[in-house]
Write an enzyme that holds these catalytic residues in place. Structure first.
Site, mmCIF file in Angstrom:
data_model
loop_
_atom_site.group_PDB
_atom_site.id
_atom_site.type_symbol
_atom_site.label_atom_id
_atom_site.label_comp_id
_atom_site.label_asym_id
_atom_site.label_seq_id
_atom_site.Cartn_x
_atom_site.Cartn_y
_atom_site.Cartn_z
ATOM 1 N N PRO A 13 -3.992 -10.738 22.078
ATOM 2 C CA PRO A 13 -3.065 -11.869 22.075
ATOM 3 C C PRO A 13 -3.287 -12.860 20.940
ATOM 4 C CG PRO A 13 -4.631 -12.022 23.902
ATOM 5 C CD PRO A 13 -4.773 -10.648 23.320
ATOM 6 N N ASN A 14 -2.178 -13.327 20.424
ATOM 7 C CA ASN A 14 -2.085 -14.360 19.378
ATOM 8 C C ASN A 14 -2.402 -13.848 17.979
ATOM 9 O OD1 ASN A 14 -1.315 -16.657 21.010
ATOM 10 N ND2 ASN A 14 -3.374 -16.530 21.886
ATOM 11 N N ARG A 21 -1.253 -19.904 11.332
ATOM 12 C CA ARG A 21 -2.020 -21.041 11.832
ATOM 13 C C ARG A 21 -3.507 -20.778 11.603
ATOM 14 N NH1 ARG A 21 0.289 -23.564 16.297
ATOM 15 N NH2 ARG A 21 -1.534 -24.904 16.181
ATOM 16 N N TYR A 26 -9.337 -17.980 10.535
ATOM 17 C CA TYR A 26 -8.951 -16.565 10.641
ATOM 18 C C TYR A 26 -8.427 -15.971 9.325
ATOM 19 C CZ TYR A 26 -9.374 -17.358 15.672
ATOM 20 O OH TYR A 26 -9.847 -17.658 16.929
ATOM 21 N N ASN A 77 -9.623 -5.316 18.394
ATOM 22 C CA ASN A 77 -9.878 -6.752 18.418
ATOM 23 C C ASN A 77 -9.151 -7.284 19.657
ATOM 24 O OD1 ASN A 77 -10.109 -9.478 18.219
ATOM 25 N ND2 ASN A 77 -9.561 -9.588 16.042
ATOM 26 N N ALA A 80 -8.728 -13.029 22.848
ATOM 27 C CA ALA A 80 -9.268 -13.787 23.989
ATOM 28 C C ALA A 80 -9.646 -12.889 25.169
ATOM 29 C CB ALA A 80 -8.266 -14.845 24.427
ATOM 30 N N HIS A 83 -13.270 -11.848 26.288
ATOM 31 C CA HIS A 83 -14.159 -12.683 27.106
ATOM 32 C C HIS A 83 -13.759 -12.711 28.579
ATOM 33 C CE1 HIS A 83 -15.065 -13.752 23.028
ATOM 34 N NE2 HIS A 83 -13.883 -14.321 22.859
ATOM 35 N N GLU A 101 -15.699 -2.498 18.483
ATOM 36 C CA GLU A 101 -15.213 -3.858 18.784
ATOM 37 C C GLU A 101 -15.197 -4.647 17.474
ATOM 38 O OE1 GLU A 101 -17.805 -5.964 21.454
ATOM 39 O OE2 GLU A 101 -16.565 -7.778 21.436
ATOM 40 N N HIS A 103 -14.048 -8.426 15.459
ATOM 41 C CA HIS A 103 -13.587 -9.820 15.467
ATOM 42 C C HIS A 103 -13.538 -10.352 14.037
ATOM 43 C CE1 HIS A 103 -13.941 -9.933 19.782
ATOM 44 N NE2 HIS A 103 -15.121 -9.342 19.655
ATOM 45 N N LEU A 104 -12.517 -11.156 13.773
ATOM 46 C CA LEU A 104 -12.411 -11.799 12.455
ATOM 47 C C LEU A 104 -13.510 -12.836 12.289
ATOM 48 C CD1 LEU A 104 -8.603 -12.237 12.820
ATOM 49 C CD2 LEU A 104 -9.619 -11.007 10.899
ATOM 50 N N SER A 105 -13.643 -13.695 13.284
ATOM 51 C CA SER A 105 -14.689 -14.727 13.283
ATOM 52 C C SER A 105 -15.932 -14.154 13.951
ATOM 53 C CB SER A 105 -14.198 -15.959 14.051
ATOM 54 O OG SER A 105 -14.026 -15.640 15.430
ATOM 55 N N ARG A 110 -19.511 -19.724 17.866
ATOM 56 C CA ARG A 110 -18.458 -20.602 18.382
ATOM 57 C C ARG A 110 -18.787 -21.060 19.804
ATOM 58 N NH1 ARG A 110 -12.900 -17.813 17.031
ATOM 59 N NH2 ARG A 110 -12.176 -19.892 17.632
ATOM 60 N N ARG A 114 -17.149 -17.933 24.330
ATOM 61 C CA ARG A 114 -16.883 -16.752 23.491
ATOM 62 C C ARG A 114 -18.131 -15.885 23.332
ATOM 63 N NH1 ARG A 114 -11.772 -18.018 21.270
ATOM 64 N NH2 ARG A 114 -11.517 -20.244 20.991
#
Ligand code: CA2
Length: 150
Positions: A13-14, A21, A26, A77, A80, A83, A101, A103-105, A110, A114
């Site tokens: 999602p997102n 944004r 990101y 990826n 959210a 988690h 798995e 992740h960008l970040s 964080r 997370r």
């Protein structure tokens, strides 16, 4: 028809908002830019890519279930849902395919919420913190896994 193994690259999602944004967190690339990068790298590695994004947990589960019959591996990826999602954990386990798995970040740098991943225990490895370049690292890693696993 190509004999090249297909890799499902699944985005949660997102991630369809990438480049629109929060570029500081990101990056500036859109998901379409990342898809194009992945297709180029996959071609060089002798792989093909099924690149998907969904904002819906159940749809992600369905895409993972379908991959069992069509894909040689899954790069995910989960965003959210990393988690929170026991459903995605279970689907990945049932798929019985190598999972990476991604992740960008780096979620461990964080917020504490997370720091838990429901995916890590069903993944062969995790790539995090390298921005969009992580997708290429994941494809390289998947290619190596498939060569070693035979
Ligand atoms: O770092 C990652 O790749 C994450 O999976 C991204 C998720 C986050 O919930 C994970 O903890 C780490 C969030 C994706 C949200 O994507 C956005 C894209 C553009 C603008 C805002 C959010």
């Amino acid at each position: 028809m190509s004999d090249a193994p297909e890799i499902l690259i699944l985005n949660g999602p997102n991630l369809n908002m990438l480049g629109v944004r929060e570029p500081a967190l990101y990056g500036h690339e859109t998901l379409a830019d990342i898809e194009a990068m992945c297709r180029e790298r996959a071609g060089a590695l002798g792989l093909t890519v099924d690149f998907q994004q969904s904002n819906f947990e159940g749809e992600l589960v369905t895409l993972i279930q379908r991959a069992r019959d069509s894909a040689a591996g899954i790069i995910i990826n989960p965003a959210a849902y990393t988690h929170t999602s026991v459903a995605i954990h279970d689907a990945l386990k049932l798929a019985d395919l190598p999972v990476i798995e991604l992740h960008l970040s780096n979620p461990h740098q964080r917020e504490a919420f997370r720091h838990t991943s429901y995916v890590t225990t069903v993944a062969r490895g995790t790539i995090a913190g390298f921005g969009s370049h992580g997708y290429l690292l994941a494809l390289d890693a998947m290619s190596g896994l498939l060569e070693r696993d035979g």
